[in-house]
Design a protein around this motif. Sequence first.
Motif, PDB file in Angstrom:
ATOM      1  N   TYR A  10       0.823  -1.201   0.000  1.00  0.00           N
ATOM      2  CA  TYR A  10       0.000   0.000   0.000  1.00  0.00           C
ATOM      3  C   TYR A  10       0.862   1.257   0.000  1.00  0.00           C
ATOM      4  CZ  TYR A  10      -3.264   3.585   1.500  1.00  0.00           C
ATOM      5  OH  TYR A  10      -3.996   4.741   1.585  1.00  0.00           O
ATOM      6  N   ASN A  11       1.874   1.272   0.839  1.00  0.00           N
ATOM      7  CA  ASN A  11       2.749   2.435   0.938  1.00  0.00           C
ATOM      8  C   ASN A  11       3.484   2.686  -0.382  1.00  0.00           C
ATOM      9  OD1 ASN A  11       3.820   4.532   2.665  1.00  0.00           O
ATOM     10  ND2 ASN A  11       5.773   3.447   2.516  1.00  0.00           N
ATOM     11  N   LEU A  12       4.011   1.642  -0.986  1.00  0.00           N
ATOM     12  CA  LEU A  12       4.700   1.794  -2.273  1.00  0.00           C
ATOM     13  C   LEU A  12       3.751   2.341  -3.336  1.00  0.00           C
ATOM     14  CD1 LEU A  12       6.768  -1.515  -2.301  1.00  0.00           C
ATOM     15  CD2 LEU A  12       7.694   0.804  -2.111  1.00  0.00           C
ATOM     16  N   LEU A  13       2.556   1.790  -3.401  1.00  0.00           N
ATOM     17  CA  LEU A  13       1.572   2.252  -4.380  1.00  0.00           C
ATOM     18  C   LEU A  13       1.168   3.697  -4.123  1.00  0.00           C
ATOM     19  CD1 LEU A  13      -0.631  -0.957  -4.468  1.00  0.00           C
ATOM     20  CD2 LEU A  13       0.724  -0.070  -6.376  1.00  0.00           C
ATOM     21  N   LEU A  14       0.948   4.036  -2.872  1.00  0.00           N
ATOM     22  CA  LEU A  14       0.510   5.376  -2.512  1.00  0.00           C
ATOM     23  C   LEU A  14       1.547   6.431  -2.887  1.00  0.00           C
ATOM     24  CD1 LEU A  14      -1.887   6.821  -1.210  1.00  0.00           C
ATOM     25  CD2 LEU A  14      -0.720   6.604   0.979  1.00  0.00           C
ATOM     26  N   PHE A  15       2.814   6.068  -2.830  1.00  0.00           N
ATOM     27  CA  PHE A  15       3.881   7.010  -3.165  1.00  0.00           C
ATOM     28  C   PHE A  15       4.321   6.911  -4.625  1.00  0.00           C
ATOM     29  CE2 PHE A  15       4.063   7.175   1.427  1.00  0.00           C
ATOM     30  CZ  PHE A  15       4.154   8.539   1.624  1.00  0.00           C
ATOM     31  N   ARG A  33      -0.709 -16.167  -5.789  1.00  0.00           N
ATOM     32  CA  ARG A  33      -2.065 -16.226  -5.218  1.00  0.00           C
ATOM     33  C   ARG A  33      -2.161 -15.364  -3.955  1.00  0.00           C
ATOM     34  NH1 ARG A  33      -5.509 -21.593  -3.502  1.00  0.00           N
ATOM     35  NH2 ARG A  33      -7.313 -20.446  -2.806  1.00  0.00           N
ATOM     36  N   THR A  34      -1.137 -15.431  -3.117  1.00  0.00           N
ATOM     37  CA  THR A  34      -1.089 -14.600  -1.915  1.00  0.00           C
ATOM     38  C   THR A  34      -1.029 -13.133  -2.300  1.00  0.00           C
ATOM     39  OG1 THR A  34      -0.036 -16.337  -0.618  1.00  0.00           O
ATOM     40  CG2 THR A  34       0.252 -14.074   0.163  1.00  0.00           C
ATOM     41  N   PHE A  35      -0.211 -12.815  -3.298  1.00  0.00           N
ATOM     42  CA  PHE A  35      -0.122 -11.433  -3.778  1.00  0.00           C
ATOM     43  C   PHE A  35      -1.495 -10.929  -4.212  1.00  0.00           C
ATOM     44  CE2 PHE A  35       0.322  -8.332  -7.171  1.00  0.00           C
ATOM     45  CZ  PHE A  35       1.210  -7.414  -6.630  1.00  0.00           C
ATOM     46  N   TYR A  36      -2.237 -11.735  -4.966  1.00  0.00           N
ATOM     47  CA  TYR A  36      -3.576 -11.340  -5.414  1.00  0.00           C
ATOM     48  C   TYR A  36      -4.510 -11.076  -4.236  1.00  0.00           C
ATOM     49  CZ  TYR A  36      -2.360 -12.760 -10.187  1.00  0.00           C
ATOM     50  OH  TYR A  36      -1.783 -12.876 -11.417  1.00  0.00           O
ATOM     51  N   ARG A  37      -4.421 -11.887  -3.191  1.00  0.00           N
ATOM     52  CA  ARG A  37      -5.254 -11.656  -2.003  1.00  0.00           C
ATOM     53  C   ARG A  37      -4.900 -10.328  -1.346  1.00  0.00           C
ATOM     54  NH1 ARG A  37      -4.312 -17.260  -0.819  1.00  0.00           N
ATOM     55  NH2 ARG A  37      -2.844 -16.614   0.781  1.00  0.00           N
ATOM     56  N   TYR A  38      -3.619 -10.036  -1.236  1.00  0.00           N
ATOM     57  CA  TYR A  38      -3.185  -8.779  -0.635  1.00  0.00           C
ATOM     58  C   TYR A  38      -3.652  -7.588  -1.473  1.00  0.00           C
ATOM     59  CZ  TYR A  38       0.032 -11.545   2.285  1.00  0.00           C
ATOM     60  OH  TYR A  38       0.582 -12.429   3.171  1.00  0.00           O
ATOM     61  N   GLU A  41      -7.325  -6.911  -0.961  1.00  0.00           N
ATOM     62  CA  GLU A  41      -7.598  -6.190   0.280  1.00  0.00           C
ATOM     63  C   GLU A  41      -7.299  -4.700   0.135  1.00  0.00           C
ATOM     64  OE1 GLU A  41      -5.943  -7.904   3.821  1.00  0.00           O
ATOM     65  OE2 GLU A  41      -6.404  -9.932   3.129  1.00  0.00           O
ATOM     66  N   ILE A  42      -6.209  -4.374  -0.536  1.00  0.00           N
ATOM     67  CA  ILE A  42      -5.862  -2.969  -0.772  1.00  0.00           C
ATOM     68  C   ILE A  42      -6.913  -2.318  -1.646  1.00  0.00           C
ATOM     69  CG2 ILE A  42      -4.198  -1.445  -1.911  1.00  0.00           C
ATOM     70  CD1 ILE A  42      -2.003  -3.433  -0.924  1.00  0.00           C
ATOM     71  N   ASN A  43      -7.348  -3.006  -2.670  1.00  0.00           N
ATOM     72  CA  ASN A  43      -8.352  -2.457  -3.581  1.00  0.00           C
ATOM     73  C   ASN A  43      -9.662  -2.179  -2.852  1.00  0.00           C
ATOM     74  OD1 ASN A  43      -9.030  -1.524  -6.142  1.00  0.00           O
ATOM     75  ND2 ASN A  43      -9.950  -3.480  -6.707  1.00  0.00           N
ATOM     76  N   ILE A  44     -10.082  -3.076  -1.993  1.00  0.00           N
ATOM     77  CA  ILE A  44     -11.304  -2.869  -1.207  1.00  0.00           C
ATOM     78  C   ILE A  44     -11.143  -1.644  -0.312  1.00  0.00           C
ATOM     79  CG2 ILE A  44     -12.714  -3.836   0.664  1.00  0.00           C
ATOM     80  CD1 ILE A  44     -12.169  -6.619  -0.654  1.00  0.00           C
ATOM     81  N   PHE A  45      -9.980  -1.511   0.312  1.00  0.00           N
ATOM     82  CA  PHE A  45      -9.731  -0.367   1.180  1.00  0.00           C
ATOM     83  C   PHE A  45      -9.796   0.947   0.402  1.00  0.00           C
ATOM     84  CE2 PHE A  45      -6.727   2.744   2.906  1.00  0.00           C
ATOM     85  CZ  PHE A  45      -7.330   2.982   4.125  1.00  0.00           C
ATOM     86  N   TYR A  64       1.512  -3.252 -11.086  1.00  0.00           N
ATOM     87  CA  TYR A  64       0.399  -2.602 -10.411  1.00  0.00           C
ATOM     88  C   TYR A  64       0.796  -1.195  -9.991  1.00  0.00           C
ATOM     89  CZ  TYR A  64      -1.810  -7.158 -10.184  1.00  0.00           C
ATOM     90  OH  TYR A  64      -2.401  -8.346 -10.524  1.00  0.00           O
ATOM     91  N   TYR A  65      -0.184  -0.271 -10.058  1.00  0.00           N
ATOM     92  CA  TYR A  65       0.064   1.105  -9.655  1.00  0.00           C
ATOM     93  C   TYR A  65      -1.269   1.786  -9.362  1.00  0.00           C
ATOM     94  CZ  TYR A  65      -1.190   2.022 -14.528  1.00  0.00           C
ATOM     95  OH  TYR A  65      -1.852   2.072 -15.725  1.00  0.00           O
ATOM     96  N   PHE A  66      -1.195   2.878  -8.599  1.00  0.00           N
ATOM     97  CA  PHE A  66      -2.373   3.695  -8.342  1.00  0.00           C
ATOM     98  C   PHE A  66      -2.445   4.803  -9.385  1.00  0.00           C
ATOM     99  CE2 PHE A  66      -2.744   3.172  -3.421  1.00  0.00           C
ATOM    100  CZ  PHE A  66      -3.451   2.001  -3.601  1.00  0.00           C
ATOM    101  N   GLU A  67      -3.667   5.087  -9.785  1.00  0.00           N
ATOM    102  CA  GLU A  67      -3.900   6.232 -10.664  1.00  0.00           C
ATOM    103  C   GLU A  67      -4.868   7.172  -9.949  1.00  0.00           C
ATOM    104  OE1 GLU A  67      -6.119   6.554 -14.789  1.00  0.00           O
ATOM    105  OE2 GLU A  67      -4.108   5.699 -14.995  1.00  0.00           O
ATOM    106  N   ASN A  68      -4.495   8.441  -9.873  1.00  0.00           N
ATOM    107  CA  ASN A  68      -5.340   9.453  -9.248  1.00  0.00           C
ATOM    108  C   ASN A  68      -6.337   9.919 -10.304  1.00  0.00           C
ATOM    109  OD1 ASN A  68      -6.509  11.698  -8.040  1.00  0.00           O
ATOM    110  ND2 ASN A  68      -4.614  12.274  -7.017  1.00  0.00           N
ATOM    111  N   ILE A  69      -7.614   9.659 -10.085  1.00  0.00           N
ATOM    112  CA  ILE A  69      -8.623   9.987 -11.087  1.00  0.00           C
ATOM    113  C   ILE A  69      -9.063  11.448 -11.032  1.00  0.00           C
ATOM    114  CG2 ILE A  69      -9.442   7.633 -11.374  1.00  0.00           C
ATOM    115  CD1 ILE A  69     -11.762   8.286  -9.499  1.00  0.00           C
ATOM    116  N   ASN A  70      -8.608  12.177 -10.000  1.00  0.00           N
ATOM    117  CA  ASN A  70      -8.942  13.590  -9.887  1.00  0.00           C
ATOM    118  C   ASN A  70      -7.820  14.494 -10.361  1.00  0.00           C
ATOM    119  OD1 ASN A  70     -11.461  12.998  -8.874  1.00  0.00           O
ATOM    120  ND2 ASN A  70     -10.771  13.045  -6.761  1.00  0.00           N
ATOM    121  N   GLY A  71      -6.864  13.937 -11.044  1.00  0.00           N
ATOM    122  CA  GLY A  71      -5.773  14.753 -11.575  1.00  0.00           C
ATOM    123  C   GLY A  71      -4.584  14.589 -10.818  1.00  0.00           C
TER     124      GLY A  71
END
Length: 71
Positions: A10-15, A33-38, A41-45, A64-71
Amino acid sequence: MKTQLVLTLYNLLLFGERIDRKIFCQSNQISERTFYRYIKEINIFIMHAKQNYVLMVDEPDGVYYFENING
């Protein structure tokens, strides 16, 4: 270990880091499989707490990466 790895992901993705699924699994000695479960959980959060972010994945590379949809 699980909590630490989920928070690390989560921290890596957030930054703005891009997480390569295979490399992360190998370096942390977990199965894909464990990675997908983790990731699930992050996606739900983020759907509830960080609604301006979307979890994206580049397939077939499994990056995998986060995309900010508000710019």
